[in-house]
Design a protein around this motif. Structure first.
Motif, PDB file in Angstrom:
ATOM      1  N   UNK A  85       0.829  -1.201   0.000  1.00  0.00           N
ATOM      2  CA  UNK A  85       0.000   0.000   0.000  1.00  0.00           C
ATOM      3  C   UNK A  85       0.863   1.251   0.000  1.00  0.00           C
ATOM      4  N   UNK A  86       1.951   1.231   0.772  1.00  0.00           N
ATOM      5  CA  UNK A  86       2.824   2.402   0.834  1.00  0.00           C
ATOM      6  C   UNK A  86       3.424   2.717  -0.534  1.00  0.00           C
ATOM      7  N   UNK A  87       3.857   1.681  -1.251  1.00  0.00           N
ATOM      8  CA  UNK A  87       4.445   1.926  -2.575  1.00  0.00           C
ATOM      9  C   UNK A  87       3.396   2.452  -3.547  1.00  0.00           C
ATOM     10  N   UNK A  88       2.210   1.884  -3.516  1.00  0.00           N
ATOM     11  CA  UNK A  88       1.162   2.342  -4.415  1.00  0.00           C
ATOM     12  C   UNK A  88       0.798   3.798  -4.141  1.00  0.00           C
ATOM     13  N   UNK A  89       0.760   4.183  -2.892  1.00  0.00           N
ATOM     14  CA  UNK A  89       0.452   5.580  -2.573  1.00  0.00           C
ATOM     15  C   UNK A  89       1.542   6.518  -3.086  1.00  0.00           C
ATOM     16  N   UNK A  90       2.779   6.054  -3.088  1.00  0.00           N
ATOM     17  CA  UNK A  90       3.867   6.888  -3.622  1.00  0.00           C
ATOM     18  C   UNK A  90       3.764   7.041  -5.139  1.00  0.00           C
ATOM     19  N   UNK A  91       3.346   5.970  -5.814  1.00  0.00           N
ATOM     20  CA  UNK A  91       3.366   5.968  -7.273  1.00  0.00           C
ATOM     21  C   UNK A  91       2.095   6.540  -7.898  1.00  0.00           C
ATOM     22  N   UNK A  92       0.988   6.486  -7.162  1.00  0.00           N
ATOM     23  CA  UNK A  92      -0.304   6.878  -7.743  1.00  0.00           C
ATOM     24  C   UNK A  92      -0.862   8.062  -6.971  1.00  0.00           C
ATOM     25  N   UNK A  93      -0.947   9.189  -7.639  1.00  0.00           N
ATOM     26  CA  UNK A  93      -1.484  10.396  -7.012  1.00  0.00           C
ATOM     27  C   UNK A  93      -2.970  10.494  -7.304  1.00  0.00           C
ATOM     28  N   UNK A  94      -3.773  10.546  -6.241  1.00  0.00           N
ATOM     29  CA  UNK A  94      -5.227  10.602  -6.357  1.00  0.00           C
ATOM     30  C   UNK A  94      -5.712  11.994  -5.967  1.00  0.00           C
ATOM     31  N   UNK A  95      -6.459  12.628  -6.851  1.00  0.00           N
ATOM     32  CA  UNK A  95      -7.036  13.941  -6.558  1.00  0.00           C
ATOM     33  C   UNK A  95      -8.542  13.899  -6.796  1.00  0.00           C
ATOM     34  N   UNK A  96      -9.262  14.690  -6.038  1.00  0.00           N
ATOM     35  CA  UNK A  96     -10.703  14.812  -6.208  1.00  0.00           C
ATOM     36  C   UNK A  96     -11.536  13.888  -5.351  1.00  0.00           C
ATOM     37  N   UNK A  97     -10.899  13.079  -4.504  1.00  0.00           N
ATOM     38  CA  UNK A  97     -11.669  12.159  -3.674  1.00  0.00           C
ATOM     39  C   UNK A  97     -12.596  12.913  -2.726  1.00  0.00           C
ATOM     40  N   UNK A  98     -12.213  14.123  -2.366  1.00  0.00           N
ATOM     41  CA  UNK A  98     -13.066  14.905  -1.458  1.00  0.00           C
ATOM     42  C   UNK A  98     -14.443  15.153  -2.057  1.00  0.00           C
ATOM     43  N   UNK A  99     -14.544  15.152  -3.383  1.00  0.00           N
ATOM     44  CA  UNK A  99     -15.846  15.338  -4.029  1.00  0.00           C
ATOM     45  C   UNK A  99     -16.748  14.147  -3.748  1.00  0.00           C
ATOM     46  N   UNK A 224     -13.822  10.027 -13.910  1.00  0.00           N
ATOM     47  CA  UNK A 224     -12.634   9.538 -13.211  1.00  0.00           C
ATOM     48  C   UNK A 224     -11.651   9.013 -14.258  1.00  0.00           C
ATOM     49  N   UNK A 225     -10.533   9.692 -14.415  1.00  0.00           N
ATOM     50  CA  UNK A 225      -9.543   9.290 -15.415  1.00  0.00           C
ATOM     51  C   UNK A 225      -8.229   8.929 -14.745  1.00  0.00           C
ATOM     52  N   UNK A 226      -7.510   8.008 -15.381  1.00  0.00           N
ATOM     53  CA  UNK A 226      -6.191   7.594 -14.885  1.00  0.00           C
ATOM     54  C   UNK A 226      -5.214   7.657 -16.043  1.00  0.00           C
ATOM     55  N   UNK A 227      -4.065   8.260 -15.814  1.00  0.00           N
ATOM     56  CA  UNK A 227      -3.091   8.346 -16.897  1.00  0.00           C
ATOM     57  C   UNK A 227      -1.670   8.299 -16.360  1.00  0.00           C
ATOM     58  N   UNK A 228      -0.796   7.808 -17.211  1.00  0.00           N
ATOM     59  CA  UNK A 228       0.631   7.817 -16.900  1.00  0.00           C
ATOM     60  C   UNK A 228       1.117   9.257 -16.981  1.00  0.00           C
ATOM     61  N   UNK A 229       1.851   9.705 -15.982  1.00  0.00           N
ATOM     62  CA  UNK A 229       2.385  11.066 -16.019  1.00  0.00           C
ATOM     63  C   UNK A 229       3.333  11.247 -17.196  1.00  0.00           C
ATOM     64  N   UNK A 230       3.401  12.453 -17.700  1.00  0.00           N
ATOM     65  CA  UNK A 230       4.226  12.740 -18.869  1.00  0.00           C
ATOM     66  C   UNK A 230       5.683  12.387 -18.630  1.00  0.00           C
ATOM     67  N   UNK A 231       6.151  12.550 -17.387  1.00  0.00           N
ATOM     68  CA  UNK A 231       7.563  12.231 -17.107  1.00  0.00           C
ATOM     69  C   UNK A 231       7.758  10.759 -16.757  1.00  0.00           C
ATOM     70  N   UNK A 232       6.657   9.973 -16.793  1.00  0.00           N
ATOM     71  CA  UNK A 232       6.759   8.537 -16.544  1.00  0.00           C
ATOM     72  C   UNK A 232       6.981   8.152 -15.104  1.00  0.00           C
ATOM     73  N   UNK A 233       6.870   9.099 -14.161  1.00  0.00           N
ATOM     74  CA  UNK A 233       7.214   8.837 -12.767  1.00  0.00           C
ATOM     75  C   UNK A 233       6.114   8.158 -11.967  1.00  0.00           C
ATOM     76  N   UNK A 234       4.959   7.945 -12.575  1.00  0.00           N
ATOM     77  CA  UNK A 234       3.852   7.322 -11.856  1.00  0.00           C
ATOM     78  C   UNK A 234       2.547   7.619 -12.563  1.00  0.00           C
ATOM     79  N   UNK A 235       1.467   7.485 -11.833  1.00  0.00           N
ATOM     80  CA  UNK A 235       0.133   7.678 -12.391  1.00  0.00           C
ATOM     81  C   UNK A 235      -0.590   8.796 -11.655  1.00  0.00           C
ATOM     82  N   UNK A 236      -1.484   9.458 -12.367  1.00  0.00           N
ATOM     83  CA  UNK A 236      -2.417  10.398 -11.772  1.00  0.00           C
ATOM     84  C   UNK A 236      -3.833   9.867 -11.964  1.00  0.00           C
ATOM     85  N   UNK A 237      -4.579   9.785 -10.879  1.00  0.00           N
ATOM     86  CA  UNK A 237      -5.994   9.429 -10.929  1.00  0.00           C
ATOM     87  C   UNK A 237      -6.769  10.666 -10.501  1.00  0.00           C
ATOM     88  N   UNK A 238      -7.634  11.145 -11.369  1.00  0.00           N
ATOM     89  CA  UNK A 238      -8.330  12.409 -11.123  1.00  0.00           C
ATOM     90  C   UNK A 238      -9.842  12.208 -11.161  1.00  0.00           C
TER      91      UNK A 238
END
Length: 291
Positions: A85-99, A224-238
């Motif tokens: 779980x710790x690694x996944x939280x580092x690699x995947x940035x989740x935004x908008x959950x407050x909605x 709800x969209x998920x994409x690989x970051x442009x710099x390849x450093x992980x994922x963004x889930x929005x």
């Protein structure tokens, strides 16, 4: 036996740092591009239909970029299945959950409209870490693969995975009980419960479930969209804002709105959409097959 060896390889590879795993996955994607000719043909037809204004050489570059992303997403499923779980939280940035949290606090049912981008499984895993959701799951004929896919989608918290055979009632009941619905309605599921509305200007058999479920459950719809970051450093889930004035009394207009929103999302990252699916397989009466 081959499936078990493949799963074992996925397990070994998931320990690699993400930049290394990504490069290996992209190399796998190029191999799929070279050898999986039927899938390459489907993707090429889809790109030609959806981007007719694009020069042929540009579409070919996009096609190769897509297969690199596809290969990467296949290997990175190992992260969803086994990473901590710790690694996944580092690699995947989740935004908008407050909605979602705010809507639930007001007693509002929620549908998360999740299109088939290559990061879809990563998104499902990341959201599952935050609470209990309901989603659709199609059982695989390969029992070993089915076991691990199911494991990846249910390893955190108390996820409810329904099949299409479970029907609308179970889904609506789960939403009304407070489970956001992680919904993937952007594929060709045949003529049942579908109407033909344009997708990139091409008539596409599109299920009307988003409008109907939102009405039945009194739910708000949040993209709800998920994409690989442009710099390849992980994922963004929005998770975006809830759609205003949805659903309406016009199911066809609602379904067209979904497809138009999806077109915009695809244009923002076209290499990451799931082009190997035969999206235009079902044709209106009298129209020839496209694949």
């Amino acid at each position: 036996m081959m499936t078990r060896l493949g799963v074992a390889l996925f397990w070994l590879l998931h320990w690699l740092p993400l930049p290394v795993l990504a490069r290996v996955g992209e190399a796998l994607g190029l191999l799929i591009y070279v050898f999986a000719l039927p899938r390459r043909r489907v993707a090429a037809i889809n790109l030609r239909l959806c981007f007719p204004e694009m020069e042929a050489h540009a579409r070919n570059r996009l096609l190769r970029r897509h297969f690199r992303m596809l290969g990467r997403s296949l290997l990175e499923r190992g992260l969803s299945w086994w990473a901590s779980e710790a690694r996944l939280r580092r690699l995947i940035r989740l935004t908008g959950l407050e909605r979602v949290t705010a809507a639930k606090a007001e007693g509002q049912a929620v549908i998360l409209l999740a299109p088939h981008f290559v990061g879809l499984d990563i998104a499902g895993t990341r959201l599952a870490m935050e609470g209990d959701f309901v989603s659709m799951y199609a059982h695989q004929k390969n029992k070993v693969l089915d076991r691990w896919l199911y494991h990846g989608r249910s390893r955190f918290n108390d996820q409810m995975l329904l099949s299409r055979q479970d029907g609308v009632r179970s889904t609506v009941k789960a939403m009304r009980a407070g489970r956001p619905f992680f919904y993937l309605p952007d594929m060709d599921y045949g003529r049942k419960d579908a109407i033909f509305v344009p997708f990139f200007g091409v008539p596409a058999a599109t299920i009307t479930g988003l409008s109907r479920l939102a009405r039945l459950a009194g739910a708000v719809v949040m993209p709800c969209t998920a994409h690989v970051r442009r710099d390849g450093s992980g994922y963004d889930v929005e998770i975006g804002e809830a759609w205003a004035d949805f659903p309406t009394a016009d199911v066809e207009a609602d379904t067209l709105r979904m497809n138009r929103w999806l077109e915009g999302a695809v244009k923002s990252m076209p290499e990451q959409y799931y082009w190997v699916h035969r999206r235009f397989k079902t044709r209106p009466p009298g129209e020839p097959k496209l694949y």
